[in-house]
Design a protein around this motif. Structure first.
Motif, mmCIF file in Angstrom:
data_model
loop_
_atom_site.group_PDB
_atom_site.id
_atom_site.type_symbol
_atom_site.label_atom_id
_atom_site.label_comp_id
_atom_site.label_asym_id
_atom_site.label_seq_id
_atom_site.Cartn_x
_atom_site.Cartn_y
_atom_site.Cartn_z
ATOM 1 N N LYS A 86 10.798 5.947 4.907
ATOM 2 C CA LYS A 86 11.276 6.641 6.072
ATOM 3 C C LYS A 86 12.205 5.538 6.887
ATOM 4 O O LYS A 86 13.090 5.933 7.288
ATOM 5 N N LEU A 87 11.850 4.306 6.753
ATOM 6 C CA LEU A 87 12.638 3.413 7.475
ATOM 7 C C LEU A 87 14.059 3.432 7.106
ATOM 8 O O LEU A 87 15.190 3.257 7.740
ATOM 9 N N VAL A 88 14.281 3.323 5.611
ATOM 10 C CA VAL A 88 15.691 3.260 4.848
ATOM 11 C C VAL A 88 16.448 4.485 5.421
ATOM 12 O O VAL A 88 17.558 4.605 5.725
ATOM 13 N N TRP A 89 15.685 5.766 5.396
ATOM 14 C CA TRP A 89 16.341 6.822 5.663
ATOM 15 C C TRP A 89 16.896 6.869 7.109
ATOM 16 O O TRP A 89 18.079 7.382 7.670
ATOM 17 N N TYR A 90 16.072 6.470 7.930
ATOM 18 C CA TYR A 90 16.425 6.451 9.554
ATOM 19 C C TYR A 90 17.720 5.370 9.551
ATOM 20 O O TYR A 90 18.402 5.297 10.675
ATOM 21 N N LEU A 91 17.653 4.187 8.911
ATOM 22 C CA LEU A 91 18.786 3.109 9.157
ATOM 23 C C LEU A 91 19.864 3.979 8.855
ATOM 24 O O LEU A 91 21.108 3.667 9.292
ATOM 25 N N PHE B 39 10.739 8.185 14.104
ATOM 26 C CA PHE B 39 9.992 7.675 13.414
ATOM 27 C C PHE B 39 8.526 6.998 13.788
ATOM 28 O O PHE B 39 7.892 7.118 13.005
ATOM 29 N N VAL B 40 8.121 7.172 14.984
ATOM 30 C CA VAL B 40 7.085 6.835 15.628
ATOM 31 C C VAL B 40 6.074 8.157 15.178
ATOM 32 O O VAL B 40 4.915 7.954 14.863
ATOM 33 N N ILE B 41 6.881 9.265 15.080
ATOM 34 C CA ILE B 41 6.074 10.522 14.793
ATOM 35 C C ILE B 41 5.575 10.602 13.338
ATOM 36 O O ILE B 41 4.474 10.728 12.921
ATOM 37 N N ASP B 42 6.521 10.072 12.522
ATOM 38 C CA ASP B 42 5.910 9.883 10.995
ATOM 39 C C ASP B 42 4.977 8.735 10.806
ATOM 40 O O ASP B 42 4.285 9.045 10.281
ATOM 41 N N MET B 43 5.113 7.665 11.745
ATOM 42 C CA MET B 43 3.768 6.769 11.450
ATOM 43 C C MET B 43 2.417 7.429 11.954
ATOM 44 O O MET B 43 1.561 7.223 11.226
ATOM 45 N N ILE B 44 2.616 8.019 13.046
ATOM 46 C CA ILE B 44 1.563 8.746 13.669
ATOM 47 C C ILE B 44 0.820 9.784 12.612
ATOM 48 O O ILE B 44 -0.202 9.654 12.185
ATOM 49 N N TYR B 45 1.874 10.628 12.053
ATOM 50 C CA TYR B 45 1.210 11.534 11.410
ATOM 51 C C TYR B 45 0.732 10.969 9.966
ATOM 52 O O TYR B 45 -0.394 11.483 9.578
ATOM 53 N N SER C 205 0.880 -1.196 -0.032
ATOM 54 C CA SER C 205 -0.139 0.097 -0.009
ATOM 55 C C SER C 205 1.025 1.337 -0.135
ATOM 56 O O SER C 205 2.185 1.264 0.301
ATOM 57 N N LYS C 206 0.133 2.527 -0.433
ATOM 58 C CA LYS C 206 0.998 3.489 -0.495
ATOM 59 C C LYS C 206 1.478 3.910 1.116
ATOM 60 O O LYS C 206 2.844 4.473 1.196
ATOM 61 N N TYR C 207 0.740 3.885 2.142
ATOM 62 C CA TYR C 207 1.454 4.038 3.444
ATOM 63 C C TYR C 207 2.266 3.260 3.734
ATOM 64 O O TYR C 207 3.402 3.450 4.330
ATOM 65 N N GLN C 208 2.455 1.696 3.533
ATOM 66 C CA GLN C 208 3.601 0.794 3.682
ATOM 67 C C GLN C 208 4.922 1.579 2.885
ATOM 68 O O GLN C 208 5.894 1.310 3.336
ATOM 69 N N LYS C 209 4.558 1.969 1.578
ATOM 70 C CA LYS C 209 5.775 2.565 0.798
ATOM 71 C C LYS C 209 6.339 3.542 1.548
ATOM 72 O O LYS C 209 7.662 3.907 1.818
ATOM 73 N N TYR C 210 5.569 4.485 1.975
ATOM 74 C CA TYR C 210 5.971 5.619 2.849
ATOM 75 C C TYR C 210 6.826 5.580 4.261
ATOM 76 O O TYR C 210 7.716 5.978 4.132
#
Length: 335
Positions: free
Chosen positions: A11-16, A314-320, A2-7
């Motif tokens: 984000k996860l790649v950038w945080y790693l 990362f949690v902020i990005d998930m919630i937003y 899904s679009k949300y999973q791609k999002y």
């Protein structure tokens, strides 16, 4: 996907990648501090033996701590040990392991910071929302007190509370996590003693937190109350209760960010407070490690801080991405 999973994946790649950079900085920056920690360790021993024996001790410590190796090789060994759950041996508390020190310190920091942040966030946002919506003496009083409290630094407030309630009045102990002579256990006596020592550090954090959150929530709520969509909703005869719900939901978004960042920066936020009250949390140990050039302990403390900040963001990005329709719209456009 899904679009949300791609999002979230992006984000996860950038945080790693950020974590890799942070890991390198956590290792190399402490080692840029002038001085040699082994000199400090050997210097404490004084003239315990001949020059040759002291030289042998010095060489032994250099080899044990891998300080005789190039920096890049030390970094490789550090990363290898990290993935094996080994953060190294503390220089200043030799032969104690850094992981053991952190395991003892983290519960104290969580017990101090987590309740203070959550209580301050809830009360502060409630007060900020009330002062934005209601007018009168109560609103003006809360705003003035919040403005004053928010302007006081953590360390100054901690020192004031210690002087007034510990040194002058004697209501609370001036420092420590529990009384000397007590052994940590789950008995009622020990728990009450811990709570007695806990109160002043807790108040020094929670009161500042309330002031800051109340100011932030009030500003955001006033901005939303004066927004065009509120005027349009009133003209369309939308029930006031529903309008208030929209207003404070939008006003809460930055406050959610503030909460996540506060949780992520608990170590840095508690540093001065724990030093003032001699509270044995991560901030206190980080301060001691810097003073004593304890590279492994510095790296361990800052690594915990860095990871919590990254996880919080990362949690902020998930919630937003979940609750803010503007983020969801941006996801659909990118897709």
């Amino acid at each position: 996907m899904s679009k949300y999973q791609k999002y979230l994946t992006k984000k996860l790649v950038w945080y790693l990648l950020t974590f890799v950079v942070v890991l390198a900085l956590n290792f190399f920056l402490p080692r840029l501090i002038d001085g040699n920690p082994v000199d400090v360790i050997v210097g404490k021993m004084g003239s315990m033996g001949s020059t040759n024996s002291m030289r042998n001790i010095y060489d032994g410590f250099m080899k044990e701590f891998n300080l005789d190796k190039p920096l890049w090789e030390q970094f490789v060994l550090f990363v290898k040990g990290l993935f094996q759950g080994d953060l190294g041996t503390s220089f200043s508390r030799y032969p104690k392991q850094v992981s053991s020190i952190l395991a003892e310190a983290i519960p104290w920091t969580l017990a101090l910071q987590l309740p203070a942040i959550l209580v301050g966030w809830v009360i502060g946002n409630l007060l900020g929302a009330i002062t934005a919506y209601r007018k009168g003496i109560f609103s003006k009083t809360v705003y003035s007190v919040s403005l004053f409290v928010n302007a006081v630094p953590y360390y100054a407030f901690a020192i004031i509370l210690m002087y007034v309630f510990a040194l002058s009045c004697g209501f609370f102990p001036p420092g420590g996590a529990y009384s000397n002579g007590l052994v940590p256990n789950w008995s009622l006596r020990f728990v009450l003693d811990v709570l007695h020592h806990h109160m002043l550090p807790f108040l020094s954090i929670v009161l500042i937190m309330i002031g800051g959150q109340a100011m932030g929530m009030r500003s955001m709520a006033i901005y939303e109350l004066n927004a065009d969509y509120v005027l349009y909703a009133k003209l369309m005869a939308v029930p006031e209760k529903k309008i208030i719900g929209y207003v404070f939901r939008n006003a809460m978004l930055p406050q959610v960010s503030g909460l996540a960042l506060s949780l992520g920066t608990m170590v840095s936020g508690s540093l001065i407070t724990e030093i003032v009250f001699n509270y044995p949390g991560l901030g206190y140990w980080l301060y001691l490690a810097i003073r004593q050039l304890d590279y492994p302990l510095i790296s361990g403390c800052t690594l915990v801080l860095s990871v919590t900040v990254l996880v919080a963001n990362f949690v902020i990005d998930m919630i937003y991405g979940w609750i803010d329709p503007r983020i969801r719209a941006a996801q659909m456009e990118e897709a």
